[in-house]
Design an enzyme around this catalytic site. Structure first.
Site, mmCIF file in Angstrom:
data_model
loop_
_atom_site.group_PDB
_atom_site.id
_atom_site.type_symbol
_atom_site.label_atom_id
_atom_site.label_comp_id
_atom_site.label_asym_id
_atom_site.label_seq_id
_atom_site.Cartn_x
_atom_site.Cartn_y
_atom_site.Cartn_z
ATOM 1 C CG HIS A 124 -0.465 36.783 18.735
ATOM 2 N ND1 HIS A 124 -0.403 36.111 19.931
ATOM 3 C CD2 HIS A 124 -1.196 37.905 18.971
ATOM 4 C CE1 HIS A 124 -1.067 36.784 20.857
ATOM 5 N NE2 HIS A 124 -1.549 37.876 20.298
ATOM 6 C CG HIS A 175 0.165 41.596 26.111
ATOM 7 N ND1 HIS A 175 -0.322 41.123 27.316
ATOM 8 C CD2 HIS A 175 -0.853 41.468 25.221
ATOM 9 C CE1 HIS A 175 -1.570 40.730 27.166
ATOM 10 N NE2 HIS A 175 -1.917 40.932 25.908
#
Length: 251
Positions: A17, A59
């Protein structure tokens, strides 16, 4: 079961991730190297646009959490983003880590035979623009590659734009729970998979997705026993931050 279209699913069952999970500052080249060093042959990362339309890895909508700067990412040029430290928030070892371009990560992953899940993470009101430019770039950079990237997004608008810009690239719809009309959504976007929140996933949902002809990936699985359970149920891939405990040997 094969995906609904003719795409042959070729991805590993464990995905690092944001590159390096908890072990390195997320969405950096250092994170990609970290995932690779820990045996992961697939990484996930987020792509968005700077103010001047440079595709970068990040992000959040702001730079506050993962850099020493403040403010909206969409308000900053690539030069301004490049002056920030995107590693010091994690640990002193990574202090000075710069924000990477999408292009640099594409080069690194291909050179090291690493698969990618590219999450299109548009800044507000830039969904179509980001989906289009990210897909066009991926289409160009992976054109001759044997490692096709998987394009995903929470944004239906961004995925639709990606489909139009690069229809041959495989796509996955990213969402929390399984929608009642998930087959309609996946057919409309010509997806090969759906990426679901792991805490809302069970064996019955996995079987429903497989019966419909699609793959299912779970995010983000950081508990070892939960990872074993999901893999036992037939989940096709897991995203994890726990690169030490949930490593490729588990799959």
């Amino acid at each position: 079961m094969p995906a609904k279209n003719t795409f042959e699913w070729c991805y590993p069952r464990l995905i690092a991730h944001r590159g390096g999970g908890f072990l390195a500052p997320e969405n950096t080249l250092a994170a990609m190297r970290c995932g690779h060093e820990h045996g992961f042959s697939m990484v996930e990362f987020d792509v968005k646009l700077s103010q001047d339309n440079v595709l970068v890895l990040m992000h959040d909508d702001t730079v506050n959490r993962t850099s020493n700067g403040r403010g909206l990412a969409a308000s900053k040029t690539f030069r301004e983003l490049s002056e920030l430290d995107f590693g010091g928030w994690h640990s002193s070892f990574y202090t000075g880590e710069p924000i990477p371009t999408f292009r640099s990560v594409a080069r690194f992953t291909q050179e090291n035979n690493i698969f990618c899940n590219i999450e299109i993470k548009p800044c507000p009101n830039r969904e179509t623009e980001t989906g289009t430019l990210a897909a066009q770039a991926a289409q160009q950079w992976w054109h001759h590659s044997d490692l096709p990237p998987l394009i995903s997004s929470f944004s239906l608008e961004a995925l639709a734009a990606a489909k139009q810009a690069a229809p041959e690239l495989p796509r996955a719809f990213l969402t929390e729970d399984l929608p009642d009309n998930f087959t309609e959504i996946l057919e409309e976007l010509d997806c090969v998979a759906i990426n679901l929140k792991q805490s809302l996933l069970n064996q019955e949902k996995i079987e429903r997705i497989h019966q419909a002809g699609y793959r299912v990936c779970a995010w983000t699985v950081n508990d070892y026993q939960r990872a074993k359970q999901l893999l036992h149920w037939g989940c096709d891939a897991l995203f994890t931050d726990e690169l030490l405990r949930i490593n490729p040997n588990l799959a």
